[in-house]
Design an enzyme around this catalytic site. Structure first.
Site: not given
Ligand code: 13P
Length: 295
Positions: A81, A212-213
């Site tokens: 990632d 993401h997020g």
């Molecule tokens: P969060 O940290 O908001 O859960 O998102 C995870 C993410 O997008 C990892 O790339």
């Protein structure tokens, strides 16, 4: 079994669902992700972020995940990632990763295309899939804990749908991470997602889209995002927050019963593991969007 990012995203496409992509920077999170995939029958993506090198080095996490995933009956993609260095991506691929996210979102467009294309060529050598990002979420994964808030505060730049068309064709990516209102880290208030941006991108490029997020987003918004073409949802911050809160509660309850209570480390890791299983099971079922279990 380990399958590639391309294959797991195709499974999501065929079933009109999203696959949970959990950042697993501890043994508890890795084991919880695999247990949930096996119990529910849905595939899962286990991620290691380059920025989490300080929590667990690549050379430590890779053999653990590959050996557990290879002997599991579940379909598992082992994904790198937010990789910003091609040399780190090569090390990960050599260690058995089946997917890479090359994150050139902070680069000028031409450089993002150039490096993403190089990442695509590298992934092809290994039969791995590639995810890239266009636009910017502002906040960085694993960044300052005070980062996050709203997309505006984080300085997000939404993905430009027209540019996305060129980006997908120029790079040969397998999945496109889009900026449309989510942020990494903790949200301040309700996340405000712009599904029109997603729909516009999806009408122009026929590739799986990535959110993401994803932790801190409501179940309803997740389903709307899936309806608009999201096939992979990244999830980290709230999962480890809930696990931390459960450990804190467990310790407080022990101390309330007996102020001299001994709390062992394994009591804490067990509580964290159980909480992560509950959390991952919830999101995996939510992201399945009503699809029948696949295994
Ligand atoms: P969060 O940290 O908001 O859960 O998102 C995870 C993410 O997008 C990892 O790339």
């Amino acid at each position: 079994m380990i399958i590639s990012l391309r294959d797991i995203c195709q499974i999501a496409e065929q079933n009109n669902m999203a696959v949970a992509a959990v950042n697993a920077a501890s043994l508890e999170a890795i084991r919880a992700a695999i247990a949930v995939a096996e119990q529910t029958g849905y595939p899962i993506i286990i991620q290691h972020a380059e920025v989490h090198e300080s929590l667990v080095p690549l050379t430590t996490v890779a053999p653990i995940v590959t050996s557990l995933a290879e002997r599991s009956s579940a379909q598992i993609c082992f994904h790198l990632d937010h990789c910003e260095h091609l040399s780190y991506a090569r090390r990960a691929l050599d260690l058995g990763f089946s997917g890479v996210m090359f994150d050139g979102s902070a680069l000028p467009y031409e450089k993002n295309v150039e490096f993403s294309k190089a990442a695509a060529d590298m992934c092809a050598e290994y039969g791995a899939g590639l995810e890239c990002e266009l636009g910017s979420m502002g906040s960085r994964e694993g960044g300052d804990p005070s980062e996050g808030g709203t997309a505006e505060e984080a300085g997000a730049v939404y993905t430009d749908p027209e540019l996305a068309e060129d980006f997908v064709h120029s790079t040969g990516l397998d999945a496109l991470a889009c900026s449309f209102g989510t942020v990494h880290g903790l949200y301040k208030g309700e996340p405000k997602l712009n599904f029109d941006v997603l729909r516009d991108i999806r009408s122009r490029v026929n590739v799986p889209l990535v959110m993401h997020g994803g932790s801190g987003v409501s179940d309803e918004d997740n389903l709307q995002a899936i309806d608009a073409g999201i096939r992979k949802i990244n999830y980290y911050t709230y999962g480890v927050k809930y696990a931390g809160e459960a450990v804190r509660k467990m310790v407080a309850a022990c101390e309330e019963q007996n102020s001299d209570a001994v709390v062992y480390w394994h009591d804490m890791t067990t509580t964290a593991y159980e909480t992560l299983v509950d959390t991952f099971e919830h999101i995996v079922r939510n992201f399945a969007n009503g699809a029948e279990p696949l295994a």
